[in-house]
Design an enzyme around this catalytic site. Structure first.
Site, PDB file in Angstrom:
ATOM      1  N   ASP B 149      -0.562  -3.240  -0.766  1.00 49.93           N
ATOM      2  CA  ASP B 149       0.259  -2.594  -1.790  1.00 49.93           C
ATOM      3  C   ASP B 149       1.355  -3.579  -2.195  1.00 49.93           C
ATOM      4  O   ASP B 149       2.316  -3.783  -1.446  1.00 49.93           O
ATOM      5  CB  ASP B 149       0.901  -1.302  -1.258  1.00 49.93           C
ATOM      6  CG  ASP B 149      -0.115  -0.187  -1.077  1.00 49.93           C
ATOM      7  OD1 ASP B 149      -1.304  -0.499  -0.898  1.00 49.93           O
ATOM      8  OD2 ASP B 149       0.278   0.991  -1.110  1.00 49.93           O
ATOM      9  N   LYS B 212      -0.205   1.936  -8.695  1.00 48.34           N
ATOM     10  CA  LYS B 212       0.554   2.890  -7.884  1.00 48.34           C
ATOM     11  C   LYS B 212       1.920   3.084  -8.528  1.00 48.34           C
ATOM     12  O   LYS B 212       2.511   2.124  -9.040  1.00 48.34           O
ATOM     13  CB  LYS B 212       0.662   2.316  -6.466  1.00 48.34           C
ATOM     14  CG  LYS B 212       1.546   3.077  -5.495  1.00 48.34           C
ATOM     15  CD  LYS B 212       1.416   2.471  -4.086  1.00 48.34           C
ATOM     16  CE  LYS B 212       2.519   2.969  -3.160  1.00 48.34           C
ATOM     17  NZ  LYS B 212       2.477   2.344  -1.830  1.00 48.34           N
ATOM     18  N   LYS B 248      -2.603   5.752  -7.701  1.00 49.76           N
ATOM     19  CA  LYS B 248      -1.942   6.322  -6.513  1.00 49.76           C
ATOM     20  C   LYS B 248      -0.502   6.697  -6.842  1.00 49.76           C
ATOM     21  O   LYS B 248       0.349   5.817  -6.936  1.00 49.76           O
ATOM     22  CB  LYS B 248      -1.976   5.299  -5.368  1.00 49.76           C
ATOM     23  CG  LYS B 248      -1.188   5.746  -4.131  1.00 49.76           C
ATOM     24  CD  LYS B 248      -1.283   4.728  -3.009  1.00 49.76           C
ATOM     25  CE  LYS B 248      -0.317   5.069  -1.876  1.00 49.76           C
ATOM     26  NZ  LYS B 248      -0.263   4.049  -0.826  1.00 49.76           N
TER      27      LYS B 248
END
Lengths: 288, 312
Positions: B149, B212, B248
């Site tokens: 991430d 995300k 996400k």
């Protein structure tokens, strides 16, 4: 000159220090004992009860962690605020019917006195029910009372103000928080009491008041895994049995309904306070 | 689209022209649509299904300075068996930790099917040199992280230096090797929905496998309208390029009700193809307990209490 429009009060629930309508949008008609229309009150649903439990749980650490002295002061403050609204309570009680203004006034006075009486107990109950225990060893052994947690209360179906305060005050004075289902037939003084509580420095969520049917809401509270105790004072025998069975799942403390009619004017004793206290005992070594 | 996507990133000016040529987002419309979809009523069997689906999409996250190997191992145990009293509860999709704890998590999750994700690139601010960011990514991948991430450089993005952001993402993607790359846009700092759409496309063009919303360290974190804009971006990107990218939302999703709103949003915006842990994740820590409590409420008929679930 036109006539002034009357401003009618909307009776709502009291959850987390706010006055929401029921999540379900339902209401029911409140009448006097003779059947005259008085007001529409919110009919709380199980989801309102769930929200109220969440609010009570959130308020618990702060309220139980407050000093006994502070809790006593706040209960006294509630008495002060209630005294200031005497006329409104007398009007609501007499509108419901069954009692005259003189008798209603006596009830309100007794309610104020009850609050002052419990306020005084906040820093004394520990000395009365706690103890220093003699043990066979080099230890101080001390027992002290601690609040049980979140208490669900079914308020008495008679005595809409004095009965209500007589079940709420002993629960909160020791540091518990509560969700109260008000008297179904005469809920108006309960909502006015909520307005008193909201202006008494009582942290939001310590007392949450729901109006509606105990038969509908109480079983959800009795079965709720995040409720630590139930006070079934106002539950009819059938409902009390159901609730006590549901309460067994997570071993809630249960205060059963009284066997006969209760004289709320009588000296209440310590029973209602000690019913919702846990005893913590600590061992502390001596002479190390 | 006049320029093929491959050539869009050839210079700052073409990249800027492309991103600023994307249609603007109708802010009021996006808010209203997200709010409207949030009112869908999901009950009984559909709710049961939604809860299990949401549990399977959770990236169970701990990103605190005070994280210890013990805490990470406890979280991994919870990821594999979220409710020890009920073996029918599905496992979560992944756990998300800082790079130095990846090895601990990999060890704890070996053979369980739960993936290990690691934040990297100077999370959460993203303020360091490209070398440091790439080195951190390699560190996490070498320790066994299956998913990375990364955070984008919001300062560069807001200053209009899109090529710098592009190159950082591309470099990180290369450092990832076979690991999946999730690109954190930190939408709470991007100020407008137009910027969210631009950042989404920028990340996807640069090679992101997932986009995300947030780090969870900035408020507001994930919101429904922002996620709506991102879901539209992945849908349009698939149509334009044939490559599918996941989404996400992370941060601020605490209740089952919130989680189900997101699932509705995915179904209605990107389509049911995205309703799978490979394409949609929920970054959360406290959400899992609420999902478990709701699941237990549906199974037992009584409201569940937090005392009966692990703290995290």
């Amino acid at each position: 000159m036109s006539e002034r429009l009357a401003v009618r009060k909307t009776y709502k629930l009291f959850i987390g220090g706010a006055f929401p309508r029921s999540e379900s949008g339902r209401s029911y008609v409140v009448t006097s004992s003779k059947g005259d229309f008085l007001a529409n009150a919110a009919r709380a649903s199980r989801k309102d009860a769930r929200d109220a439990v969440a609010a009570a749980r959130k308020a618990f650490p702060g309220w139980s962690g407050a000093t006994a002295y502070n809790r006593g002061q706040i209960l006294y403050r509630i008495a002060e605020m209630l005294e200031g609204r005497r006329a409104q309570f007398v009007a609501e009680i007499t509108a419901f019917g069954g009692v005259g203004a003189k008798q209603a006034g006596d009830m309100v006075d007794a309610t104020v006195d009850r609050l002052v009486w419990y306020a005084g107990w906040s820093d004394k109950i520990g000395a009365v029910v706690g103890s220093a225990n003699p043990v066979a060893g080099p230890y101080f052994n001390l027992s002290s009372p601690e609040p049980t947690g979140v208490v669900a209360v079914v308020a008495p179906q008679e005595g809409p103000l004095l009965g209500l305060v007589s079940v709420i005050a002993p629960v909160i004075v020791t540091g518990n928080t509560c969700v109260v289902i008000a008297c179904e037939r005469a809920p108006l003084p309960a909502i006015t009491l909520a307005e008193v509580l909201a202006t008494s420095d009582l942290p939001g969520g310590v007392v949450n008041i729901l109006t509606g049917s105990p038969a509908e809401i109480a079983p959800w509270l009795a079965g709720h895994m995040d409720v630590n105790a139930v006070d079934l004072t106002g539950a009819d025998p059938e409902l009390a049995v159901t609730c006590e069975e549901l309460a067994a799942e997570n071993l809630k403390r249960v205060l059963r309904p009284p066997a006969g009619p209760v004289n709320w004017l009588a000296d209440p004793g310590l029973e209602r306070m000690t019913a919702f206290l846990e005893t913590k005992t600590v061992w502390h070594p001596i002479g190390v | 689209m006049t320029t093929p996507l491959a050539e869009v990133a050839s210079s700052t000016s073409t990249l800027r022209a492309f991103l600023h040529g994307l249609p603007g987002v109708d802010r009021v419309g996006a808010d209203a649509r997200a709010a409207m979809l949030g009112t869908r009523s999901i009950k009984t069997t559909a709710k049961k299904q939604a809860i299990d689906m949401a549990i399977g999409m959770v990236d169970l996250t701990t990103l605190e300075g005070a994280d210890t190997p013990g805490k990470v191992r406890a979280m991994c145990a919870k990821a594999v068996r979220p409710d020890p009293s009920d073996p029918t509860v599905p496992r979560v999709a992944a756990v998300c930790v800082y790079p130095d704890l990846v090895a601990t998590a990999v060890e704890a999750l070996r053979g369980s099917g739960v993936k290990v994700a690691s934040v990297a690139t100077s999370f959460p601010s993203g303020r360091s040199s490209l070398d440091v960011k790439v080195a951190e990514t390699r560190l996490a991948v070498a320790a066994g992280a299956a998913e990375i991430d990364m955070v984008i450089d919001r300062g560069a993005f807001l200053a209009g230096d899109y090529l710098k952001v592009y190159e950082e993402i591309a470099a990180t993607k290369e450092a990832c090797g076979d690991s999946h790359l999730k690109v954190i846009l930190e939408t709470g700092e991007l100020a407008t929905y137009d910027n969210v759409r631009r950042a989404s496309w920028l990340a996807m063009i640069a090679g992101a496998d997932f986009i995300k919303t947030s780090t969870g360290k900035v408020s507001p974190a994930a919101t429904l309208p922002v996620t709506l804009v991102m879901l539209e971006a992945v849908r349009d990107f698939l149509a334009a390029t044939g490559r599918k990218v996941g989404v996400k939302p992370a941060g601020g999703i605490r209740t089952t009700k919130d989680a189900i709103k997101y699932l509705v949003l995915v179904n209605e915006t990107a389509g049911p193809d995205w309703l799978h842990p490979d394409w949609f994740r929920l970054g959360a820590s406290s959400l899992l307990n609420d999902l478990l409590m709701q699941r237990q409420k549906m199974a037992t008929g009584r409201y569940a209490g937090p005392d009966y679930f692990t703290l995290d």
